[in-house]
Design an enzyme around this catalytic site. Sequence first.
Site, PDB file in Angstrom:
ATOM      1  N   PHE A   1      52.034  38.416   3.484  1.00  0.00           N
ATOM      2  CA  PHE A   1      53.175  39.104   4.097  1.00  0.00           C
ATOM      3  C   PHE A   1      54.406  38.223   4.178  1.00  0.00           C
ATOM      4  CE2 PHE A   1      51.743  36.956   7.917  1.00  0.00           C
ATOM      5  CZ  PHE A   1      52.852  36.861   8.746  1.00  0.00           C
ATOM      6  N   LYS A   2      54.207  36.902   4.114  1.00  0.00           N
ATOM      7  CA  LYS A   2      55.363  35.997   4.186  1.00  0.00           C
ATOM      8  C   LYS A   2      56.329  36.217   3.019  1.00  0.00           C
ATOM      9  CE  LYS A   2      53.228  34.238   7.695  1.00  0.00           C
ATOM     10  NZ  LYS A   2      52.853  32.861   7.944  1.00  0.00           N
ATOM     11  N   ASP A   3      55.828  36.768   1.906  1.00  0.00           N
ATOM     12  CA  ASP A   3      56.698  37.028   0.755  1.00  0.00           C
ATOM     13  C   ASP A   3      57.811  38.018   1.088  1.00  0.00           C
ATOM     14  OD1 ASP A   3      55.299  35.389  -1.066  1.00  0.00           O
ATOM     15  OD2 ASP A   3      53.843  36.976  -1.459  1.00  0.00           O
TER      16      ASP A   3
ATOM     17  N   THR B   1      52.490  30.732   4.909  1.00  0.00           N
ATOM     18  CA  THR B   1      53.921  30.410   4.921  1.00  0.00           C
ATOM     19  C   THR B   1      54.252  29.336   3.896  1.00  0.00           C
ATOM     20  OG1 THR B   1      54.295  31.049   7.223  1.00  0.00           O
ATOM     21  CG2 THR B   1      55.805  29.446   6.300  1.00  0.00           C
TER      22      THR B   1
END
Length: 499
Positions: free
Chosen positions: A110-112, A145
């Site tokens: 999800f950090k993308d 991250t």
Amino acid sequence: MNYTSTRSDKKVRETYALLNGLAADGGLYVPASFPRRSITYKDIAGKSYQEIAAIVLSKFFTDFTEAELKDMINAAYNTKNFSTDDIAPLHSLLERVSILELFHGRTQAFKDLALSLFPYLLTAAKEKEGETKEVLILTATSGDTGKAALEGFKDVPGTHIQVFYPTDGVSPMQQEQMQKQTGDNVNVTAIRGNFDDAQQFLKRLFVNEEVNQAVADKGVMFSSANSINIGRLAPQVVYYVAAYEELVGQGAIHEDEAFNIVVPTGNFGNILAAYYAKMMGVPIGHLICASNRNNVLTEFFETGTYNCKRPFFTTLSPSMDIVESSNFERFLYYVCGENPVRIKAEMEGLKKSGKLSVTAEELSRIQREFTGAYVNDEETKAVIEQVYNSYGYVMDPHTAVAMGAYMKLLAKRPELGACHTVIAATAHPFKFPSALCEALDIREGGTPYESLEHISAVTGVAFPKQLAALQDTPIRFNRTIDKEEMRKEILAFVDAFTK
């Protein structure tokens, strides 16, 4: 828009906040005037992810023109960086449960969603601030991250990035992703310690005048790609707003109908983004904070006391192995009536005693919106197995923690099932081959790649090309240091790229 620290009333420009990350007083930047109830369904109906991003981010970053924002957004959210046109698709699992898939980016996490955009925001902010120094991004990671930040900032002119990760606190695939990172401006170092050790060191370093002056003399300034930076946090709000639009578009809810969101979180940034979406007008009912055995947040939502003086556990969901949650400070700021004097005192007290508490009245208000629950590793594996056997859907351990937390709460509070619920799926399951093999009783291979081949053969889930490509990529970074050597490592990296 102006921003202010959670610990003072001094205002700064949004571009200054984006560029510097952490306030000089150690606080986190928040909008001086939050854009409450600024989004309606009519604003976003029928719009693409990119169009919704432009609407949401225009509320936080008013110093950029509409054209500037759109150019950055279109450069970040496209089929080059994401494998799906809709960027963050909803998968219907049950009639009243959807999975928000946030793992279709370059690093399958999800950090993308934030770190594809953040480099554009930071470099644009640097230009508007007239800053000529090289920017060194310092990042601590508990798994996802690090790779997403490395991929986002690799070879970005005028920037360099140093990532620290705990030796025993990431999955083998997460480690491979970081150790094999390409780019001429990157450095990756493992530490003998945990994520909290790395994160707290970097936060102290950001406000260390001596070190900052030393690197400034060499033409360098520090910034952060962790969610302490508002430029990392604001783009995460977008996918919750987009999920609302898609739920209504699918007919799962009406435009004024509340829905719940379950977020597996350790540093509190991902669920804070959902809270921001709610404050902006998205009809989110209950926010369910899912934790693993490091259940400091679950305890807070039950008791009103945040106690980080507790054992630290390494679990199957390593990205949540966090006890000191940085973004919790932003949440506390709103809970306490946006009172920076109190927040400063509370955070100083937390540093000394390891605890802080809200009042009974504040806890009552919090519990009307938030609920916490946690699951251990055995429960996590059981959820992975149950969901796969029942629905043919493969979850990573973090998403399974969220699903497990929801199932636990539903058993205690069946009224939660009256609302549609969205489970935030934060990583591709193939980043955690050992956990999947254990949960699904699949034979482990001699390497993570062999295990993933077995998992793919059994489940039919395709091996993501980005992970498959790692197998033949040489390791670049295999250095491990004691946590006390982090400052020395950073200064050596500065010396290397400023010579």
